[in-house]
Design an enzyme around this catalytic site. Structure first.
Site, short mmCIF file in Angstrom:
data_model
loop_
_atom_site.label_atom_id
_atom_site.label_comp_id
_atom_site.label_asym_id
_atom_site.label_seq_id
_atom_site.Cartn_x
_atom_site.Cartn_y
_atom_site.Cartn_z
N CYS A 148 -4.69 3.45 -2.93
CA CYS A 148 -4.14 3.95 -1.66
C CYS A 148 -4.89 3.25 -0.53
O CYS A 148 -6.12 3.24 -0.50
CB CYS A 148 -4.33 5.46 -1.56
SG CYS A 148 -3.61 6.33 -2.96
N SER A 206 -1.58 15.02 -3.98
CA SER A 206 -1.74 14.25 -2.76
C SER A 206 -0.40 13.63 -2.38
O SER A 206 0.06 12.70 -3.04
CB SER A 206 -2.78 13.15 -2.97
OG SER A 206 -4.02 13.72 -3.27
N LEU A 207 0.22 14.18 -1.35
CA LEU A 207 1.58 13.75 -0.99
C LEU A 207 1.54 12.64 0.07
O LEU A 207 2.04 11.55 -0.13
CB LEU A 207 2.35 14.96 -0.49
CG LEU A 207 3.83 15.06 -0.84
CD1 LEU A 207 4.11 14.74 -2.28
CD2 LEU A 207 4.33 16.46 -0.50
N HIS A 208 0.99 12.94 1.23
CA HIS A 208 0.79 12.00 2.35
C HIS A 208 2.06 11.46 2.98
O HIS A 208 2.02 10.88 4.07
CB HIS A 208 -0.10 10.81 1.96
CG HIS A 208 -1.35 11.19 1.26
ND1 HIS A 208 -2.18 12.16 1.74
CD2 HIS A 208 -1.88 10.77 0.09
CE1 HIS A 208 -3.20 12.31 0.90
NE2 HIS A 208 -3.04 11.49 -0.11
N CYS A 224 -15.60 10.92 0.17
CA CYS A 224 -15.99 10.36 -1.13
C CYS A 224 -15.56 8.90 -1.28
O CYS A 224 -14.50 8.52 -0.85
CB CYS A 224 -15.40 11.21 -2.23
SG CYS A 224 -16.66 11.77 -3.35
N CYS A 234 -7.92 4.78 1.53
CA CYS A 234 -9.00 5.41 0.76
C CYS A 234 -10.07 4.39 0.40
O CYS A 234 -9.76 3.30 -0.09
CB CYS A 234 -8.39 6.03 -0.49
SG CYS A 234 -9.61 6.56 -1.71
N GLY A 283 -11.66 8.20 -8.04
CA GLY A 283 -10.85 8.11 -9.25
C GLY A 283 -9.65 9.03 -9.28
O GLY A 283 -9.52 9.96 -8.48
N GLU A 284 -8.75 8.73 -10.20
CA GLU A 284 -7.54 9.52 -10.39
C GLU A 284 -7.71 10.30 -11.71
O GLU A 284 -7.59 9.73 -12.79
CB GLU A 284 -6.32 8.57 -10.44
CG GLU A 284 -5.02 9.20 -10.87
CD GLU A 284 -4.69 10.53 -10.18
OE1 GLU A 284 -4.60 10.57 -8.95
OE2 GLU A 284 -4.54 11.53 -10.90
N1 SAH Z 1 -7.15 10.41 -6.86
C1 SAH Z 1 -6.96 11.78 -6.57
C2 SAH Z 1 -8.23 12.54 -6.29
C3 SAH Z 1 -9.28 11.82 -5.49
S1 SAH Z 1 -8.87 11.50 -3.78
C4 SAH Z 1 -5.97 11.93 -5.43
O1 SAH Z 1 -5.65 10.96 -4.77
O2 SAH Z 1 -5.51 13.05 -5.24
C5 SAH Z 1 -9.02 13.13 -3.09
C6 SAH Z 1 -8.28 13.35 -1.79
O3 SAH Z 1 -8.90 12.64 -0.72
C7 SAH Z 1 -6.85 12.85 -1.86
O4 SAH Z 1 -5.97 13.82 -1.33
C8 SAH Z 1 -6.91 11.62 -1.00
O5 SAH Z 1 -5.67 11.28 -0.52
C9 SAH Z 1 -7.90 12.02 0.06
N2 SAH Z 1 -8.43 10.89 0.83
C10 SAH Z 1 -8.79 9.69 0.38
N3 SAH Z 1 -9.21 8.90 1.40
C11 SAH Z 1 -9.12 9.63 2.52
C12 SAH Z 1 -9.41 9.38 3.90
N4 SAH Z 1 -9.86 8.20 4.32
N5 SAH Z 1 -9.21 10.38 4.78
C13 SAH Z 1 -8.75 11.59 4.36
N6 SAH Z 1 -8.44 11.89 3.10
C14 SAH Z 1 -8.63 10.92 2.16
FE1 SF4 Z 2 -5.56 6.99 -4.02
FE2 SF4 Z 2 -7.00 9.10 -4.90
FE3 SF4 Z 2 -7.33 6.66 -6.00
FE4 SF4 Z 2 -8.17 7.09 -3.51
S1 SF4 Z 2 -8.95 8.05 -5.34
S2 SF4 Z 2 -7.01 5.30 -4.25
S3 SF4 Z 2 -6.61 8.55 -2.76
S4 SF4 Z 2 -5.47 7.91 -6.05
#
Ligand code: SAH
Ligand code: SF4
Length: 396
Positions: free
Chosen positions: A130, A231-233, A350, A133, A176-177
């Site tokens: 993403c 995580s929809l976004h 994170c 992230c 991680g996912e």
């Molecule tokens: N991979 C999983 C879990 C880890 S990320 C997932 O994507 O759901 C956990 C959450 O942090 C997710 O909702 C992700 O979209 C959000 N996240 C990641 N980077 C971010 C950022 N820069 N600002 C706000 N939320 C963020």
């Molecule tokens: Fe996307 Fe979650 Fe992986 Fe970050 S940790 S790249 S938000 S899936």
């Protein structure tokens, strides 16, 4: 993030089932209560090595050390921020991988008790990529072992115990996912939940996914009591293709349908995470698309102001925009909360320490990535759905 050193072949003790540990002692002609002594020191005493288990004879301690790693985390660097309310931990794992966990302290309020929530990692890096992230930017290094996941919780519990506190909540929102590492994540949740081991109630555990539909279905079949966060976004495929590249494989309607089915089967309400990115996914059009998508569902939407991440062209939506967006959802009957952006909230922080540690990518690579993201999100805003690859990691 690259792995250089040889990996230690000994399994982590926190990933071993209690019966298997008893069997290990019995095989060595020892009474089964020895396993309980060890378990007590590991799970209640937060022991990191066999040498500290004084109730075991020295020879047995040595054998235990040869067979298992009592702690799979080599070293941890802790940074305290937000006036002591947030502790970011950088864990050095076997073989050179580095992951983060974030411990957040929430004081007692009239409506809620004091909480200590750990956001932990399930993989070193992430393959989903993403673009907002920090972890996605790093790319994927490797899956974490069950014990490496559990030991992040043991590390936080050990630090909390120094002040007479306990860990109250765990969220899989670090690096991680988790649904792409379910074979390790599920036994880790079991260990965290098992009263004979970590002993945290399932309702205090949340697993967050970017929308791995087969993983959601696998969880549904198990009927877990922990919370699933999705995580929809973005509610529109054209935009979600850019923000969550997995959307090209499992489009938003399929993700929401799988989440609905999960809620029906488990009776547990789904949480949706929606990171608010200024001018990208916070328009009125996005608000109505999201309201339409979730109308009538028993869900909770969490709006998270985007945490600043290096190398993206984006920033958080301004507070009034987030409030308007929230009001739009609430008007459609959708329970919505806005997370504070103390820079410490779950997930948002994170991956950033590890990304900083990975070093600065070359300038032209960053420039190209920014330009592609701006173009891709502009096309998405026009409603165009591109089939081209979206830049994931800066190192692509
Ligand atoms: N991979 C999983 C879990 C880890 S990320 C997932 O994507 O759901 C956990 C959450 O942090 C997710 O909702 C992700 O979209 C959000 N996240 C990641 N980077 C971010 C950022 N820069 N600002 C706000 N939320 C963020
Ligand atoms: Fe996307 Fe979650 Fe992986 Fe970050 S940790 S790249 S938000 S899936």
């Amino acid at each position: 993030m690259s792995e250089v050193a040889e990996r230690d072949a000994r399994p982590g003790l926190s990933g071993i089932l209690p019966d298997a540990l008893s069997a290990w002692f019995v095989e060595r002609g020892q009474p089964a209560y020895r396993a309980r002594q060890v378990a007590d020191r590991v799970w209640r005493g937060h022991a990191r090595d066999a040498a500290s288990i004084r109730t075991l004879p020295a020879a047995l301690r040595e054998q235990l050390d040869q067979a298992f790693r009592l702690d799979t985390i080599g070293a941890t660097e802790v940074t305290v921020t937000d006036g002591g309310m947030t502790e970011k931990a950088l864990h050095h794992l076997d073989g050179g991988a580095v992951v983060e966990s974030v411990l957040m302290h929430y004081p007692a309020r009239p409506e809620s008790r004091e909480r200590h929530t750990l956001c932990l990692s399930s993989q070193a890096g992430c393959a989903v990529g993403c673009p907002f992230c920090a972890t996605g930017e790093l790319g994927f290094a490797r899956d974490l072992e069950t014990a490496e996941i559990v030991d992040q919780a043991r590390d936080a519990a050990r630090r909390l115990a120094l002040g007479g506190k306990r860990l109250t909540n765990i969220v899989f929102m670090g690096m991680g996912e988790p649904l792409l590492n379910l074979d390790r994540v599920l036994p880790a949740i079991e260990a965290l939940n098992d009263p004979r081991r970590f002993g945290l109630g399932a309702r205090h555990i949340t697993v967050s996914t970017s929308g791995v539909v087969p993983g959601i279905r696998r969880l549904t079949a198990l009927g877990p009591q922990f919370t699933l966060a999705v995580s929809l976004h973005a509610a529109r495929d054209s935009l979600r293709d850019v923000l969550v590249p997995l959307n090209r494989r499992w489009p938003v309607a399929e993700v929401v349908e799988a989440a609905r089915e999960h809620a029906r089967a488990t009776g547990r309400r789904i949480s949706y995470e929606y990171t608010m990115i200024s001018g990208v996914n916070d328009t009125e059009l996005d608000g109505s698309a999201l309201a339409e998508l979730l109308r009538g569902d028993h869900v909770h939407v969490n709006l998270i102001p985007m945490n600043p991440v290096a190398h993206t062209p984006w920033t958080a939506s301004p507070a009034p925009v987030i409030e308007r967006f929230a009001a739009q959802l609430r008007a459609a009957g959708i329970e919505t909360t806005v997370r504070g952006n103390r820079g410490q909230d779950v997930g948002a922080a994170c991956g950033q320490l590890a990304a900083e540690r990975a070093g600065e990518p070359p300038g032209p690579v960053v420039e190209r990535r920014r330009r592609l993201l701006v173009e891709a999100s502009a096309a998405a805003l026009r409603g165009e759905r591109s089939r081209e690859a979206v830049p994931g990691g800066v190192g692509d």
